[in-house]
Design an enzyme around this catalytic site. Sequence first.
Site, PDB file in Angstrom:
ATOM      1  N   VAL A 184       4.039  81.606  57.625  1.00 52.17           N
ATOM      2  CA  VAL A 184       4.478  83.012  58.264  1.00 52.17           C
ATOM      3  C   VAL A 184       4.416  83.443  59.685  1.00 52.17           C
ATOM      4  O   VAL A 184       3.129  83.036  60.271  1.00 52.17           O
ATOM      5  CB  VAL A 184       3.639  83.944  57.471  1.00 52.17           C
ATOM      6  CG1 VAL A 184       3.917  85.494  57.925  1.00 52.17           C
ATOM      7  CG2 VAL A 184       3.593  84.034  55.986  1.00 52.17           C
ATOM      8  N   ASP A 193       1.965  73.767  65.103  1.00 54.05           N
ATOM      9  CA  ASP A 193       3.475  74.092  64.592  1.00 54.05           C
ATOM     10  C   ASP A 193       4.691  73.158  65.326  1.00 54.05           C
ATOM     11  O   ASP A 193       4.213  72.631  66.604  1.00 54.05           O
ATOM     12  CB  ASP A 193       3.738  75.477  64.616  1.00 54.05           C
ATOM     13  CG  ASP A 193       4.847  76.011  63.283  1.00 54.05           C
ATOM     14  OD1 ASP A 193       4.972  75.188  62.618  1.00 54.05           O
ATOM     15  OD2 ASP A 193       5.017  77.153  63.417  1.00 54.05           O
ATOM     16  N   HIS A 194       5.457  73.210  64.799  1.00 52.46           N
ATOM     17  CA  HIS A 194       6.819  72.519  65.333  1.00 52.46           C
ATOM     18  C   HIS A 194       6.824  72.020  66.844  1.00 52.46           C
ATOM     19  O   HIS A 194       6.479  72.762  67.763  1.00 52.46           O
ATOM     20  CB  HIS A 194       8.022  73.716  65.669  1.00 52.46           C
ATOM     21  CG  HIS A 194       8.482  73.877  64.266  1.00 52.46           C
ATOM     22  ND1 HIS A 194       9.554  73.403  63.579  1.00 52.46           N
ATOM     23  CD2 HIS A 194       8.413  75.071  63.714  1.00 52.46           C
ATOM     24  CE1 HIS A 194       9.840  73.861  62.628  1.00 52.46           C
ATOM     25  NE2 HIS A 194       9.160  75.145  62.674  1.00 52.46           N
ATOM     26  N   THR A 229       7.216  85.286  62.168  1.00 49.56           N
ATOM     27  CA  THR A 229       8.026  86.544  62.522  1.00 49.56           C
ATOM     28  C   THR A 229       7.375  87.725  62.213  1.00 49.56           C
ATOM     29  O   THR A 229       7.332  88.562  63.057  1.00 49.56           O
ATOM     30  CB  THR A 229       9.576  86.330  61.918  1.00 49.56           C
ATOM     31  OG1 THR A 229       9.959  84.940  62.391  1.00 49.56           O
ATOM     32  CG2 THR A 229      10.402  87.460  62.521  1.00 49.56           C
ATOM     33  N   HIS A 232      14.280  80.407  60.259  1.00 46.95           N
ATOM     34  CA  HIS A 232      13.131  81.123  60.927  1.00 46.95           C
ATOM     35  C   HIS A 232      13.908  82.396  61.421  1.00 46.95           C
ATOM     36  O   HIS A 232      15.055  82.508  61.788  1.00 46.95           O
ATOM     37  CB  HIS A 232      13.047  80.332  62.129  1.00 46.95           C
ATOM     38  CG  HIS A 232      12.261  78.992  61.902  1.00 46.95           C
ATOM     39  ND1 HIS A 232      13.078  77.787  61.576  1.00 46.95           N
ATOM     40  CD2 HIS A 232      11.134  78.679  61.273  1.00 46.95           C
ATOM     41  CE1 HIS A 232      12.140  76.764  61.301  1.00 46.95           C
ATOM     42  NE2 HIS A 232      11.122  77.310  61.202  1.00 46.95           N
TER      43      HIS A 232
END
Length: 280
Positions: A233, A85-86, A235, A182
Site C-alpha cells: 500500500v 521497494d522497486h 498511494t 500503481h
Amino acid sequence: MALEKVSEILKMADRAKTSAIAFNCVDYPMIKSVVKVAEELNKPTIIMLYPEHARDKHWTTPAVFAAAVKTEAKKVKVPIGLHLDHCSDYNYILAAIKEGFQSVMYDGSMLSVEENIKNTREVAKAAHALGADVEAELGRVGFANTVTDQSDEDMYTKAEVAASFCEQSNCNSVAVAVGTAHGFYKETPKLDIQRLKSINAATDVPLVMHGGSGVPDEQLEIAFREGINKFNVGTEFFYLYYQTMQEFCSAGHPDFFDLPLLAQERLENYLRTKMLLSKL
Ligand SMILES: [Zn+2]
C-alpha cells in the site's frame, strides 16, 4: 524486538492463508504510526522505502530510514520487517542492504523474461550472501493513470512461466500482475483470480500484490486466500498524509510543530482499517 526477516513474515502469512500488509513510508511520523498500529492490533507488518523518495526527493536516506524502523521495531513485540521497494539499480540495492535493509525488490519487469531472470539471479546471489531476501517481479504491474495498464493482459503474469522464473531467478517472493496497477484507478480494478490461482499452484514462492490502493476489500479477501502473502500500500497512505498536511496549513493552525502528532492520529485511523484486512 529486532527487525524480523520479511521472508519469515511471508511464511507466517502463507501458513495463515492470508497476506501481510506492507506500507510505503517516507519519514518518521509515517513509520511511527505503522509500528504503533501494528503493535496495537498485533499484526506482523512490513515497512517499505521507495528508492526515488530518498535518492531523488530527499525525504530521507536508506541509512536514516533503516535506523528509524529498527529503533521503533525494538520497542514493540510484534514482528516488523523492512523492505526496499522497486529498484533496478544493483549498486543501490547492495548499498541499501549494507545500511540495514534485509529485504529488497529487484524490479526487472521492463526487461525480457530471460534478462529479468539473469539480473534477479545476480541480485539474489549478492543479497543472499549478505543475508537479505529478494522480491522479483514477473509480468508488469503498470500505472493506473494510463487507464489500460491494469486491464492489459499482455502485461499480466503468465502462470506457465512462474515456476521456472522463480526457480531460475532464486527470488524469495514474486510480485505478480493480475489486474492491479500503481496509483489511483480511473475504474475499479477487477482482479484475475483464476490467473492468481494458477500462479499460486505453479510455485511455492510467496506472491506479492502491488497497486493495492483502491482495490475493493471483497476482492482483496479472495486474493489473500488464493496466494497473495504480501500486499503493498502506497498511494492511499501518501495521499492521506498530503491531505492532512494541506488541511493543517489551510486551517492556519497556530503551532507548526503539532503537525506530526495530528498527522499520526489520522494515519493511524486509516492503518487500523487496512491492517485488519490481514488475518495474521
Ligand atoms: Zn509497486
